[in-house]
Design a protein around this motif. Sequence first.
Motif, PDB file in Angstrom:
ATOM      1  N   LEU A  21      47.236  15.291  32.119  1.00  0.00           N
ATOM      2  CA  LEU A  21      48.028  16.511  32.299  1.00  0.00           C
ATOM      3  C   LEU A  21      47.185  17.754  32.034  1.00  0.00           C
ATOM      4  O   LEU A  21      47.268  18.750  32.774  1.00  0.00           O
ATOM      5  N   LEU A  22      46.370  17.707  30.984  1.00  0.00           N
ATOM      6  CA  LEU A  22      45.494  18.841  30.685  1.00  0.00           C
ATOM      7  C   LEU A  22      44.459  19.043  31.779  1.00  0.00           C
ATOM      8  O   LEU A  22      44.140  20.181  32.148  1.00  0.00           O
ATOM      9  N   CYS A  23      43.930  17.952  32.317  1.00  0.00           N
ATOM     10  CA  CYS A  23      42.957  18.056  33.409  1.00  0.00           C
ATOM     11  C   CYS A  23      43.606  18.645  34.660  1.00  0.00           C
ATOM     12  O   CYS A  23      43.003  19.463  35.361  1.00  0.00           O
ATOM     13  N   LEU A  24      44.835  18.214  34.939  1.00  0.00           N
ATOM     14  CA  LEU A  24      45.549  18.752  36.096  1.00  0.00           C
ATOM     15  C   LEU A  24      45.756  20.258  35.943  1.00  0.00           C
ATOM     16  O   LEU A  24      45.548  21.025  36.890  1.00  0.00           O
ATOM     17  N   GLY A  25      46.131  20.679  34.755  1.00  0.00           N
ATOM     18  CA  GLY A  25      46.288  22.118  34.505  1.00  0.00           C
ATOM     19  C   GLY A  25      44.964  22.860  34.597  1.00  0.00           C
ATOM     20  O   GLY A  25      44.900  23.979  35.115  1.00  0.00           O
ATOM     21  N   THR A  26      43.884  22.221  34.093  1.00  0.00           N
ATOM     22  CA  THR A  26      42.561  22.835  34.156  1.00  0.00           C
ATOM     23  C   THR A  26      42.102  23.049  35.586  1.00  0.00           C
ATOM     24  O   THR A  26      41.410  24.037  35.887  1.00  0.00           O
ATOM     25  N   ILE A  27      42.486  22.155  36.480  1.00  0.00           N
ATOM     26  CA  ILE A  27      42.074  22.266  37.883  1.00  0.00           C
ATOM     27  C   ILE A  27      42.935  23.263  38.639  1.00  0.00           C
ATOM     28  O   ILE A  27      42.421  24.099  39.408  1.00  0.00           O
ATOM     29  N   ILE A  28      44.250  23.214  38.419  1.00  0.00           N
ATOM     30  CA  ILE A  28      45.172  24.024  39.225  1.00  0.00           C
ATOM     31  C   ILE A  28      45.282  25.468  38.733  1.00  0.00           C
ATOM     32  O   ILE A  28      45.285  26.405  39.551  1.00  0.00           O
ATOM     33  N   SER A  29      45.350  25.676  37.437  1.00  0.00           N
ATOM     34  CA  SER A  29      45.587  27.021  36.897  1.00  0.00           C
ATOM     35  C   SER A  29      44.563  28.049  37.360  1.00  0.00           C
ATOM     36  O   SER A  29      44.941  29.156  37.780  1.00  0.00           O
ATOM     37  N   PRO A  30      43.246  27.761  37.312  1.00  0.00           N
ATOM     38  CA  PRO A  30      42.274  28.767  37.783  1.00  0.00           C
ATOM     39  C   PRO A  30      42.467  29.149  39.245  1.00  0.00           C
ATOM     40  O   PRO A  30      42.204  30.300  39.626  1.00  0.00           O
ATOM     41  N   LEU A  31      42.900  28.200  40.069  1.00  0.00           N
ATOM     42  CA  LEU A  31      43.132  28.523  41.479  1.00  0.00           C
ATOM     43  C   LEU A  31      44.240  29.559  41.613  1.00  0.00           C
ATOM     44  O   LEU A  31      44.148  30.480  42.445  1.00  0.00           O
ATOM     45  N   LEU A  32      45.274  29.449  40.800  1.00  0.00           N
ATOM     46  CA  LEU A  32      46.368  30.419  40.829  1.00  0.00           C
ATOM     47  C   LEU A  32      45.889  31.788  40.357  1.00  0.00           C
ATOM     48  O   LEU A  32      46.235  32.823  40.949  1.00  0.00           O
ATOM     49  N   PHE A  33      45.078  31.800  39.305  1.00  0.00           N
ATOM     50  CA  PHE A  33      44.576  33.070  38.775  1.00  0.00           C
ATOM     51  C   PHE A  33      43.603  33.719  39.759  1.00  0.00           C
ATOM     52  O   PHE A  33      43.642  34.947  39.948  1.00  0.00           O
ATOM     53  N   LEU A  34      42.721  32.924  40.351  1.00  0.00           N
ATOM     54  CA  LEU A  34      41.787  33.475  41.328  1.00  0.00           C
ATOM     55  C   LEU A  34      42.523  33.986  42.564  1.00  0.00           C
ATOM     56  O   LEU A  34      42.147  35.021  43.130  1.00  0.00           O
ATOM     57  N   ASN A  35      43.542  33.272  42.988  1.00  0.00           N
ATOM     58  CA  ASN A  35      44.325  33.716  44.144  1.00  0.00           C
ATOM     59  C   ASN A  35      44.976  35.064  43.876  1.00  0.00           C
ATOM     60  O   ASN A  35      45.014  35.936  44.754  1.00  0.00           O
ATOM     61  N   THR A  36      45.475  35.245  42.641  1.00  0.00           N
ATOM     62  CA  THR A  36      46.065  36.536  42.270  1.00  0.00           C
ATOM     63  C   THR A  36      45.009  37.631  42.253  1.00  0.00           C
ATOM     64  O   THR A  36      45.258  38.764  42.686  1.00  0.00           O
ATOM     65  N   ALA A  37      43.805  37.295  41.777  1.00  0.00           N
ATOM     66  CA  ALA A  37      42.740  38.292  41.657  1.00  0.00           C
ATOM     67  C   ALA A  37      42.236  38.764  43.013  1.00  0.00           C
ATOM     68  O   ALA A  37      41.816  39.923  43.157  1.00  0.00           O
ATOM     69  N   ILE A  38      42.242  37.895  44.024  1.00  0.00           N
ATOM     70  CA  ILE A  38      41.680  38.259  45.338  1.00  0.00           C
ATOM     71  C   ILE A  38      42.763  38.508  46.384  1.00  0.00           C
ATOM     72  O   ILE A  38      42.452  38.697  47.559  1.00  0.00           O
ATOM     73  N   ARG A  39      44.020  38.520  45.943  1.00  0.00           N
ATOM     74  CA  ARG A  39      45.120  38.639  46.903  1.00  0.00           C
ATOM     75  C   ARG A  39      45.046  39.922  47.706  1.00  0.00           C
ATOM     76  O   ARG A  39      45.299  39.951  48.907  1.00  0.00           O
ATOM     77  N   ASP A  40      44.676  41.034  47.062  1.00  0.00           N
ATOM     78  CA  ASP A  40      44.646  42.333  47.742  1.00  0.00           C
ATOM     79  C   ASP A  40      43.226  42.752  48.136  1.00  0.00           C
ATOM     80  O   ASP A  40      42.953  43.942  48.334  1.00  0.00           O
ATOM     81  N   LEU A  41      42.332  41.781  48.225  1.00  0.00           N
ATOM     82  CA  LEU A  41      40.939  42.081  48.536  1.00  0.00           C
ATOM     83  C   LEU A  41      40.792  42.535  49.983  1.00  0.00           C
ATOM     84  O   LEU A  41      41.363  41.947  50.895  1.00  0.00           O
TER      85      LEU A  41
END
Length: 257
Positions: A21-41
């Motif tokens: 479960l922790l590994c799944l969160g480690t893989i998925i969570s950064p993708l969500l944060f990066l998507n938010t960071a580059i959404r308005d690029l």
Amino acid sequence: MKGFYRLLNYEFSTMLRAVLLLCLGTIISPLLFLNTAIRDLTIYSVHERFEDLYVSSGCVIVFLIYLAALFAFFVKSVYANYWGSKSIYTLLTLPVRRETVYFSKLLAFAIGLTILLAAQILSVWLGYGWVASKLKHLNEGQFLMANGLFLAFIRSEFLRIILPMNISGLLSSASLWITVLTGIYYAVLCERSKRYWGFVPVAAAIVVLIYVINHRLAPPAYYGVHHDLYLPSILLLSLSGFFMWHSIRLIQKGAIA
């Protein structure tokens, strides 16, 4: 040896679901944060290097949270032997050497930590691919840098702790993780056996760990080179050796029961 494998299998099976479960969160969570960071690029935006974007988007903090959760779960798994049926007494009366009990739990936790670090590296790779695919559609891919992921690992102090680029870095990272593993386990055993003086070497290890981490995160004179990592690494490995030796002594004496 068969008893060790059985104990290792038992210990790791008790933490497998939490690790996954922790590994799944480690893989998925950064993708969500990066998507938010580059959404308005856009092509007119300031384009950060990937390693800088990874930090500014909060991905490093997310990884540290999952890492802390893994350490907390390990502490809980040790104390769980004292709750309910008090399985610690069963473990100490098994027809195996008592140090086997110690190494089975320590190795199970080490495997869990290794899997989490591998998940973090996979997360960085997937995150870079996600950002690169977004930049590819901006101005016909002119913002896409060749070998960007390799250069990110070379330039990023944080990523070089997880995936070292040279011998001194590899020794430093290995000594860091080994000290954390053995130190956490030792601190719990000292508390259970009421050997509170054992917290003194644990505190010394924390001081050295803070020094090493601060030194590793500080930008070197040129990428990937630190010249004074060997002495702290040897000191950390020495402390780890003491933690393991005294932990085994406590278990052999039955002081932790």
